[in-house]
Design a protein around this motif. Sequence first.
Motif, PDB file in Angstrom:
ATOM      1  N   SER A   1      -1.099  60.164  47.120  1.00  0.00           N
ATOM      2  CA  SER A   1      -1.333  60.622  45.748  1.00  0.00           C
ATOM      3  C   SER A   1      -2.593  61.483  45.715  1.00  0.00           C
ATOM      4  O   SER A   1      -3.573  61.189  46.396  1.00  0.00           O
TER       5      SER A   1
ATOM      6  N   LYS B 166       0.741  56.537  38.518  1.00  0.00           N
ATOM      7  CA  LYS B 166       1.055  55.544  39.547  1.00  0.00           C
ATOM      8  C   LYS B 166       2.525  55.129  39.468  1.00  0.00           C
ATOM      9  O   LYS B 166       3.203  55.020  40.499  1.00  0.00           O
TER      10      LYS B 166
ATOM     11  N   SER C 279       3.154  59.813  52.286  1.00  0.00           N
ATOM     12  CA  SER C 279       2.946  60.270  50.921  1.00  0.00           C
ATOM     13  C   SER C 279       1.572  59.807  50.428  1.00  0.00           C
ATOM     14  O   SER C 279       1.252  58.621  50.507  1.00  0.00           O
TER      15      SER C 279
ATOM     16  N   CYS D 173       2.755  55.209  52.767  1.00  0.00           N
ATOM     17  CA  CYS D 173       1.961  55.683  51.625  1.00  0.00           C
ATOM     18  C   CYS D 173       0.491  55.353  51.784  1.00  0.00           C
ATOM     19  O   CYS D 173       0.136  54.392  52.459  1.00  0.00           O
TER      20      CYS D 173
ATOM     21  N   VAL E 113       0.736  64.493  46.610  1.00  0.00           N
ATOM     22  CA  VAL E 113       1.537  64.408  45.388  1.00  0.00           C
ATOM     23  C   VAL E 113       0.643  64.331  44.156  1.00  0.00           C
ATOM     24  O   VAL E 113      -0.170  63.418  44.030  1.00  0.00           O
TER      25      VAL E 113
ATOM     26  N   PHE F 246      -2.765  54.266  45.970  1.00  0.00           N
ATOM     27  CA  PHE F 246      -2.998  55.043  44.763  1.00  0.00           C
ATOM     28  C   PHE F 246      -4.410  54.775  44.223  1.00  0.00           C
ATOM     29  O   PHE F 246      -4.818  53.633  44.057  1.00  0.00           O
TER      30      PHE F 246
ATOM     31  N   ASN G  23       8.331  57.824  45.635  1.00  0.00           N
ATOM     32  CA  ASN G  23       8.418  57.262  46.988  1.00  0.00           C
ATOM     33  C   ASN G  23       9.656  56.390  47.156  1.00  0.00           C
ATOM     34  O   ASN G  23      10.319  56.434  48.202  1.00  0.00           O
TER      35      ASN G  23
ATOM     36  N   TYR H 274       4.549  58.074  40.800  1.00  0.00           N
ATOM     37  CA  TYR H 274       4.317  58.201  42.242  1.00  0.00           C
ATOM     38  C   TYR H 274       5.138  57.151  42.996  1.00  0.00           C
ATOM     39  O   TYR H 274       5.817  57.458  43.984  1.00  0.00           O
TER      40      TYR H 274
END
Length: 149
Positions: free
Chosen positions: A77, A103, A75, A122, A31, A125, A110, A106
């Motif tokens: 980043s 952030k 997911s 996840c 992402v 980040f 999610n 993101y």
Amino acid sequence: MKVVLQRVKSAEVQVDDVSVGQIAQGYLLLVGIQDADTVAEIDYLVRKIVNLRVFEDSSRKMNLNIKDVSGAILSVSQFTLYAQTKKGNRPNFMHAGKPEYAKEMYNLFNDKLREAGLLVECGIFGADMQVNLINDGPVTIIFDTDSNY
């Protein structure tokens, strides 16, 4: 926003050799976010990802979505999706979102995937992450909210 979706049999993300997220069948999402990205773009991508039919049915046709197969999402980043490489040999990342905004968006992305009824794991980040996956197909779909395709 840019999202690279890979259909996977399994995926895991590690930070400092410690697993911070892992899934079995589902999607690995990479992402990327820009400062101009909006909640409307997040809503659009969530709708597309939840309803995307790329899992095979009993006739081996891509006809099932992630919920149909009880899949999950990992997911991660990835600001490098906004690398500019036209000039020189060193990528320029000036089009990637500023960390604070990226952030926030993101995390919202999610959260909205979770609200849609999906299990979402996840990465962390901004961390240096190692991603392991078993790509299924391979099936890779690129979503770009700035693109016409």
